[in-house]
Design an enzyme around this catalytic site. Structure first.
Site, PDB file in Angstrom:
ATOM      1  N   CYS A 189       0.814  -1.217   0.000  1.00 41.92           N
ATOM      2  CA  CYS A 189       0.000   0.000   0.000  1.00 41.92           C
ATOM      3  C   CYS A 189       0.847   1.267   0.000  1.00 41.92           C
ATOM      4  O   CYS A 189       0.353   2.349  -0.291  1.00 41.92           O
ATOM      5  CB  CYS A 189      -0.929   0.009   1.205  1.00 41.92           C
ATOM      6  SG  CYS A 189      -2.077  -1.383   1.211  1.00 41.92           S
TER       7      CYS A 189
ATOM      8  N   HIS B 228      -9.080   3.521  -2.078  1.00 42.71           N
ATOM      9  CA  HIS B 228      -7.697   3.092  -1.921  1.00 42.71           C
ATOM     10  C   HIS B 228      -7.216   2.342  -3.172  1.00 42.71           C
ATOM     11  O   HIS B 228      -7.117   1.117  -3.178  1.00 42.71           O
ATOM     12  CB  HIS B 228      -7.589   2.212  -0.675  1.00 42.71           C
ATOM     13  CG  HIS B 228      -6.209   1.824  -0.285  1.00 42.71           C
ATOM     14  ND1 HIS B 228      -5.084   2.483  -0.736  1.00 42.71           N
ATOM     15  CD2 HIS B 228      -5.744   0.818   0.513  1.00 42.71           C
ATOM     16  CE1 HIS B 228      -4.009   1.900  -0.223  1.00 42.71           C
ATOM     17  NE2 HIS B 228      -4.374   0.894   0.523  1.00 42.71           N
TER      18      HIS B 228
END
Lengths: 376, 376
Positions: free
Chosen positions: A81, A320
């Site tokens: 991430c 995201h």
């Protein structure tokens, strides 16, 4: 280090679920806006650093081709991430050490064509074998936090309400509706205690950042950028998963910048789940250990409060798109520090911080974290 | 640049088709051998740079954890077939510019769990839409080369015979059988004029390289390392696909090293297909343009010849676990320059070159290439 690095310009696409769009089109939208914003011509770029988890291979090369460039180094950097913020970190270090003068950072991801559910870590990982997808990992952190320090359902929900309220004013966010605490708590349970509205959506999007030596004007100086990987989580400690990685990166980032937590006027942190923001604000030193859950309910981290956190709406609103998340956070902080955030503006913000946390398939106890401090 | 970079140590796994092995196990085998070879302890490492195309995410973080390290930067770099050499390039530049003192480079790929056929580029690419998988792209290059300069079937086959003969002496190679020219030509046609034995196999494996400042001993100095991306192919030129990228990278690498093509004692080049080696030896200046096809039949590039090319057996023998290929090439050149290559040894080799070419999904006309020159 011989030089100072600055963000010269930022750009982004919209964030959402765009399975029929080409990934290059999203990338181009972000890149062209960032170059225009920076007033940098493509031929001033020394390199292109792409942050992306799932590729596909060659996006960076195709972006270079689309810009009419030939022969400059172009790499894709994967760091879960934190991929996009890691690409930014590499660009900042390259400028600081005099390797490059101007680098285009592109974070891009298209998850809509790859997944139709939550990303479950590889089956060969300990957490994958145990069925611990990311919502479950964060839920365990929340349970542990609740056990050690106490956190009420309403305190967790307050983070979602705050960020989703902020996100209403972000025209590029994936979700733009402000729920009440009751609505957050009444939404479907995903992993106890995290309800649906406490989980960020995955999605598609791109954000770009032009990094170079500062030339004044609207440039925002990068006071520090720290990448920490593989920070181990000690399950016997009172710290929850992720805390140690963020705390270590933050400690170095503050030292490098000569700043303290109280200097931070505005922050974008990795609120993939509500507990993530609570962990982050503590690890970043905005609250004492065990007291971070009080910040959102008290208004401390709201847009009108003393230290606004996630004025963009955070991952909980923006979504995201893994590799794009870090550059999207940087986009917001740069816009805030320039005073150009319009209805999202944190008044008088001069110093800002970005924190991105990467974990997932890297294992329960091996995380990556980037913390960067920027100032005008 | 303030410092000189050197390869301190190398290691690798075996190369083959290992769908039941864990990718971390292959990585660990290469990494532990490289650290032992370098006489470097894990805690001397400043960073880990992983080259891999298909991941999975977090391999680098898990390698760090396996080494008992915590908190050092760990990134995965994707640059198509040049991913591993790109990770090496980033490590070399980091040492040269004084950013890091010692970096672990790991190339790793496990294709056996992902694919059961050739990798077809994305359908949204021009070549993907046209059904142009990589064998077809290289076949078109071979056809164009034949049209412009003439190349016989036997000249193409001679590259495969040479490299596969070399590969017999490489205990870690995926294929270790030396065919005759007739056998190469009689093998199944894949894409005219490339027969099966002129195509490298894909596969699994890992190779590692420890990069640091030279401390003498068995260190091999990196005289230059150049990464070129997005070099355009002009379909109207007489150059075939890939030539321009290699030539541009080579030109700069020779200039940076103060060397000329005739100084190269031993080379590992990207022979994914036989035509690839012919293109490479010309672009690297070992032969004049249009005359590269004569080198293998004349013995010039054989192990006993004046400029051995692919003494390891090349991709045609070792196989092509994408991200591992570059570090595997570096492993061979370093071993050669140390005089430790045993039956594969090119006598008296003092200066060596590695060339890795990345293309594929990046598009017919947007390639990446790394050329590095090493010396003792």
């Amino acid at each position: 280090m011989s030089a100072v690095a600055a963000v010269r310009g930022v750009g982004s696409s919209a964030y959402g679920w765009f399975p029929r769009q080409r990934i290059e089109a999203m990338a181009a939208e972000a890149v062209l806006e960032a170059l225009r914003d920076a007033q940098v011509a493509p031929d001033e770029l020394d390199a292109i650093m792409v942050g992306s988890v799932f590729g596909p291979p060659g996006v960076g090369a195709r972006v270079q081709r689309g810009l009419g460039l030939r022969g400059i180094p172009t790499l894709t950097i994967e760091n879960a991430c934190a991929s996009g913020t890691s690409a930014f970190h590499e660009a900042v270090e390259a400028v600081r050490f005099g390797r490059y003068r101007c680098v285009l950072v592109l974070g891009v991801e298209q998850m809509s064509t790859l997944f139709d559910g939550p990303i479950v870590p590889e089956g060969t990982d300990p957490e994958g074998a145990a069925g611990l997808a990311l919502p479950a990992l964060y839920a365990l952190a929340a349970q542990r936090y609740a056990h050690e320090f106490g956190v009420s359902a309403e305190q967790l929900a307050a983070v979602a309400v705050k960020n989703k309220t902020h996100g209403v004013d972000n025209p590029r966010a994936q979700l733009r509706r402000a729920p009440t605490v009751s609505e957050v708590l009444a939404s479907r349970m995903i992993a106890e205690p995290l309800t649906l509205l406490q989980c960020c959506p995955t999605g598609d999007g791109a954000a770009a950042v032009v990094v170079g030596r500062p030339r004044g004007g609207r440039d925002v100086v990068v006071e520090s950028s720290v990448l920490v990987s593989g920070e181990l989580w000690d399950h016997r400690s009172v710290e929850v998963w992720g805390y140690a990685a963020i705390a270590r990166a933050a400690e170095r980032a503050y030292a490098d910048a000569g700043r303290s937590p109280r200097d931070m006027d505005v922050l974008e942190v990795h609120d993939a789940f509500t507990i993530g923001e609570i962990t982050a604000v503590e690890a970043l030193g905005l609250a004492r250990h065990g007291e971070g859950a009080a910040l959102a309910p008290a208004g401390h981290t709201a847009r009108g409060g003393p230290q606004p956190v996630n004025p963009s709406g955070g991952l909980l609103s923006r979504g995201h798109p893994l590799g794009a998340t870090g550059p999207a956070q940087l986009h917001e902080i740069v816009t805030q520090l320039r005073g150009e955030a319009g209805p999202r503006q944190a008044p008088g913000a001069r110093v800002g911080l970005v924190e991105t946390m990467g974990g997932g398939a890297a294992g329960v106890d091996a995380n990556s974290c980037v913390v960067a401090i920027l100032a005008r």
